[in-house]
Design a protein around this motif. Structure first.
Motif, PDB file in Angstrom:
ATOM      1  N   PHE A   1      14.947 -31.632  39.721  1.00  0.00           N
ATOM      2  CA  PHE A   1      13.853 -30.715  39.404  1.00  0.00           C
ATOM      3  C   PHE A   1      14.192 -29.879  38.163  1.00  0.00           C
ATOM      4  O   PHE A   1      13.366 -29.695  37.271  1.00  0.00           O
ATOM      5  N   LEU A   2      15.445 -29.418  38.110  1.00  0.00           N
ATOM      6  CA  LEU A   2      15.906 -28.679  36.924  1.00  0.00           C
ATOM      7  C   LEU A   2      15.882 -29.557  35.687  1.00  0.00           C
ATOM      8  O   LEU A   2      15.460 -29.136  34.605  1.00  0.00           O
ATOM      9  N   MET A   3      16.323 -30.806  35.851  1.00  0.00           N
ATOM     10  CA  MET A   3      16.402 -31.717  34.710  1.00  0.00           C
ATOM     11  C   MET A   3      15.028 -32.034  34.155  1.00  0.00           C
ATOM     12  O   MET A   3      14.802 -31.996  32.938  1.00  0.00           O
ATOM     13  N   GLN A   4      14.079 -32.339  35.033  1.00  0.00           N
ATOM     14  CA  GLN A   4      12.786 -32.824  34.582  1.00  0.00           C
ATOM     15  C   GLN A   4      11.825 -31.721  34.161  1.00  0.00           C
ATOM     16  O   GLN A   4      10.925 -31.962  33.367  1.00  0.00           O
ATOM     17  N   PHE A   5      12.001 -30.533  34.685  1.00  0.00           N
ATOM     18  CA  PHE A   5      11.024 -29.484  34.397  1.00  0.00           C
ATOM     19  C   PHE A   5      11.639 -28.233  33.759  1.00  0.00           C
ATOM     20  O   PHE A   5      11.360 -27.929  32.610  1.00  0.00           O
ATOM     21  N   VAL A   6      12.488 -27.525  34.502  1.00  0.00           N
ATOM     22  CA  VAL A   6      12.949 -26.208  34.068  1.00  0.00           C
ATOM     23  C   VAL A   6      13.740 -26.276  32.762  1.00  0.00           C
ATOM     24  O   VAL A   6      13.328 -25.732  31.734  1.00  0.00           O
TER      25      VAL A   6
ATOM     26  N   TYR B   1      19.777 -33.105  22.782  1.00  0.00           N
ATOM     27  CA  TYR B   1      18.860 -32.875  23.900  1.00  0.00           C
ATOM     28  C   TYR B   1      19.471 -33.423  25.192  1.00  0.00           C
ATOM     29  O   TYR B   1      19.417 -32.768  26.244  1.00  0.00           O
ATOM     30  N   ILE B   2      20.064 -34.618  25.110  1.00  0.00           N
ATOM     31  CA  ILE B   2      20.736 -35.219  26.270  1.00  0.00           C
ATOM     32  C   ILE B   2      21.878 -34.318  26.734  1.00  0.00           C
ATOM     33  O   ILE B   2      22.051 -34.079  27.937  1.00  0.00           O
ATOM     34  N   LEU B   3      22.666 -33.792  25.779  1.00  0.00           N
ATOM     35  CA  LEU B   3      23.789 -32.922  26.119  1.00  0.00           C
ATOM     36  C   LEU B   3      23.313 -31.659  26.838  1.00  0.00           C
ATOM     37  O   LEU B   3      23.893 -31.263  27.859  1.00  0.00           O
ATOM     38  N   ILE B   4      22.253 -31.032  26.332  1.00  0.00           N
ATOM     39  CA  ILE B   4      21.714 -29.816  26.953  1.00  0.00           C
ATOM     40  C   ILE B   4      21.263 -30.091  28.380  1.00  0.00           C
ATOM     41  O   ILE B   4      21.565 -29.337  29.311  1.00  0.00           O
ATOM     42  N   ILE B   5      20.524 -31.187  28.560  1.00  0.00           N
ATOM     43  CA  ILE B   5      20.016 -31.542  29.885  1.00  0.00           C
ATOM     44  C   ILE B   5      21.170 -31.801  30.857  1.00  0.00           C
ATOM     45  O   ILE B   5      21.187 -31.277  31.979  1.00  0.00           O
TER      46      ILE B   5
ATOM     47  N   PRO C   1      24.926 -26.446  37.393  1.00  0.00           N
ATOM     48  CA  PRO C   1      24.538 -26.145  38.785  1.00  0.00           C
ATOM     49  C   PRO C   1      25.460 -26.807  39.806  1.00  0.00           C
ATOM     50  O   PRO C   1      25.760 -26.224  40.847  1.00  0.00           O
ATOM     51  N   MET C   2      25.904 -28.021  39.498  1.00  0.00           N
ATOM     52  CA  MET C   2      26.771 -28.760  40.405  1.00  0.00           C
ATOM     53  C   MET C   2      28.106 -28.041  40.617  1.00  0.00           C
ATOM     54  O   MET C   2      28.545 -27.841  41.751  1.00  0.00           O
TER      55      MET C   2
ATOM     56  N   PRO D   1      10.560 -29.605  46.062  1.00  0.00           N
ATOM     57  CA  PRO D   1      10.870 -30.113  44.716  1.00  0.00           C
ATOM     58  C   PRO D   1      10.831 -31.639  44.628  1.00  0.00           C
ATOM     59  O   PRO D   1      10.280 -32.200  43.675  1.00  0.00           O
ATOM     60  N   ILE D   2      11.412 -32.315  45.625  1.00  0.00           N
ATOM     61  CA  ILE D   2      11.442 -33.779  45.577  1.00  0.00           C
ATOM     62  C   ILE D   2      10.055 -34.356  45.804  1.00  0.00           C
ATOM     63  O   ILE D   2       9.673 -35.347  45.164  1.00  0.00           O
ATOM     64  N   LEU D   3       9.262 -33.744  46.671  1.00  0.00           N
ATOM     65  CA  LEU D   3       7.895 -34.219  46.892  1.00  0.00           C
ATOM     66  C   LEU D   3       7.060 -34.090  45.625  1.00  0.00           C
ATOM     67  O   LEU D   3       6.246 -34.968  45.310  1.00  0.00           O
ATOM     68  N   ILE D   4       7.271 -33.013  44.864  1.00  0.00           N
ATOM     69  CA  ILE D   4       6.554 -32.828  43.596  1.00  0.00           C
ATOM     70  C   ILE D   4       6.912 -33.945  42.623  1.00  0.00           C
ATOM     71  O   ILE D   4       6.040 -34.542  41.978  1.00  0.00           O
ATOM     72  N   ILE D   5       8.214 -34.258  42.530  1.00  0.00           N
ATOM     73  CA  ILE D   5       8.662 -35.317  41.623  1.00  0.00           C
ATOM     74  C   ILE D   5       8.104 -36.668  42.048  1.00  0.00           C
ATOM     75  O   ILE D   5       7.671 -37.470  41.210  1.00  0.00           O
ATOM     76  N   ILE D   6       8.077 -36.941  43.353  1.00  0.00           N
ATOM     77  CA  ILE D   6       7.540 -38.205  43.855  1.00  0.00           C
ATOM     78  C   ILE D   6       6.063 -38.340  43.506  1.00  0.00           C
ATOM     79  O   ILE D   6       5.604 -39.402  43.062  1.00  0.00           O
ATOM     80  N   VAL D   7       5.310 -37.258  43.694  1.00  0.00           N
ATOM     81  CA  VAL D   7       3.874 -37.276  43.366  1.00  0.00           C
ATOM     82  C   VAL D   7       3.659 -37.535  41.884  1.00  0.00           C
ATOM     83  O   VAL D   7       2.782 -38.307  41.486  1.00  0.00           O
TER      84      VAL D   7
END
Length: 272
Positions: A1-6, A28-32, A40-41, A258-264
Motif C-alpha cells: 500500500f505504501l509502495m503503490q500509493f503513499v 524513483y526505484i531507489l526511493i520506492i 518500514p520493514m 489496504p489489500i482489498l483496495i489493491i485487489i479492487v
C-alpha cells in the motif's frame, strides 16, 4: 500500500516541486524500495525487538546452491516472458513498463544493475520471502508459498506483469522455504531481473526476441532447466497445511482494507 500509493505519489509530487527535471527511473526505484519497503520493514523489526537473522531468515546459502539459484533466475526469464505475452493477449493489456536500459554503456549498465536488479531483489525478498514467510511459516508449507506469492504480485502495481511476478514469486518462495535462507531468493531474483534487462537490450537492437516461435523454444528449454534446478537445490522437509486451515488462513491474510483496495484496483485495471 505504501509502495503503490503513499510513497509513490509523494515522491512524484515532491520531485516536481524541488526540481524542473523529470525524476529518473533509477532513482524513483531507489526511493520506492527504500522508503516503502526497506525502512518500514526494518522499523517494524526494531520496534518489536525481533532478532534480525531469525526474522528475515538470514541463513548462509551453501556454495553448491549459489550457482543453481543464479541459473534458475536466468532460466525463468523466457518462461515468464511467454507467460506474460499470453496474459496480455488474453486480457488485452498493454505493457506499462518502459525499457530502463536506455543505452548499453558502462555507466547505465551499473546504474541499472544496482537499482533495477540488486536493490529491488534485496528489499522485496527480505520483506516477502524473509519477514512475511518467517511470520506465517508456522501455518504450513502451502499457505506460506501461496500467500507470499500473492503478496508479491500485489506488491507491484503493473497488471501487465502479473504472470511474470506470479512465476518469480512462486519459484522464489519454493526456494526460500526449501533452503530456509532468504539469500537464495535474492540470488534468483537478481538473476531474473538481470536476464530481463539483457533481453530488453537484445530486443531493442535486434528483432530476435520479438519472434514468438523463438520465444516458445527458449521458454520450453528454460522451463525444463528450471524444473531440473529446483529438484537439485538442497531442500528440507516442511510441514504441509490441511486444506481447511489453508482456506481459513488465506481468507484472514487478505481480508483487510489496504489489500482489498489493491485487489479492487487490480481488477479494475484488468477489466477496465
Amino acid at each position: 500500500f505504501l509502495m503503490q500509493f503513499v510513497v509513490s505519489l509523494f515522491a512524484k509530487n515532491m520531485w516536481e516541486i524541488i526540481s524542473y527535471k523529470p525524476l529518473e527511473l533509477h532513482y524513483y526505484i531507489l526511493i520506492i524500495e527504500v522508503f516503502a519497503v526497506a525502512l518500514p520493514m526494518f522499523l517494524l523489526c526494531a520496534f518489536n525487538g525481533s532478532e534480525f537473522s531469525k526474522t528475515f531468515g538470514c541463513k548462509i546459502v551453501r556454495f553448491s546452491n549459489v550457482w543453481k539459484c543464479l541459473c534458475l533466475g536466468f532460466c525463468l526469464q523466457p518462461v515468464a516472458m511467454v507467460a506474460n505475452s499470453v496474459w496480455q493477449m488474453l486480457f488485452d493489456i498493454k505493457s506499462a513498463t518502459g525499457n530502463i536500459m536506455v543505452s548499453p554503456d558502462a555507466k547505465n549498465f551499473v546504474l541499472t544493475f544496482v537499482f533495477a536488479c540488486v536493490v529491488p531483489a534485496f528489499c522485496e525478498e527480505f520483506l516477502i520471502r524473509g519477514m512475511y514467510i518467517s511470520a506465517v511459516k508456522r501455518k504450513g508449507y502451502i499457505f506460506a508459498i501461496v500467500s507470499s506469492t500473492a503478496m508479491f504480485v500485489l506488491l507491484h502495481s503493473d497488471v501487465s506483469l502479473v504472470a511474470a511476478h506470479t512465476i518469480l514469486g512462486l519459484v522464489t518462495a519454493l526456494v526460500v522455504v526449501g533452503t530456509g535462507s532468504v539469500y537464495s531468493g535474492v540470488l534468483v531474483h537478481i538473476a531474473f531481473n538481470m536476464a530481463g534487462i539483457i533481453t530488453d537490450v537484445i530486443a531493442a537492437n535486434t528483432g530476435f526476441v520479438n519472434n514468438f516461435a523463438v520465444c516458445i523454444v527458449a521458454a520450453t528449454v528454460g522451463l525444463f532447466w528450471s524444473l531440473m534446478l529446483l529438484k537439485r537445490i538442497d531442500s528440507k522437509k516442511s510441514k504441509r497445511t490441511e486444506i481447511k486451515d489453508f482456506v481459513v488462513n488465506l481468507f484472514r491474510a487478505f481480508f483487510n482494507l489496504p489489500i482489498l483496495i489493491i485487489i479492487v484496483i487490480y481488477i479494475y485495471r484488468i477489466v477496465g
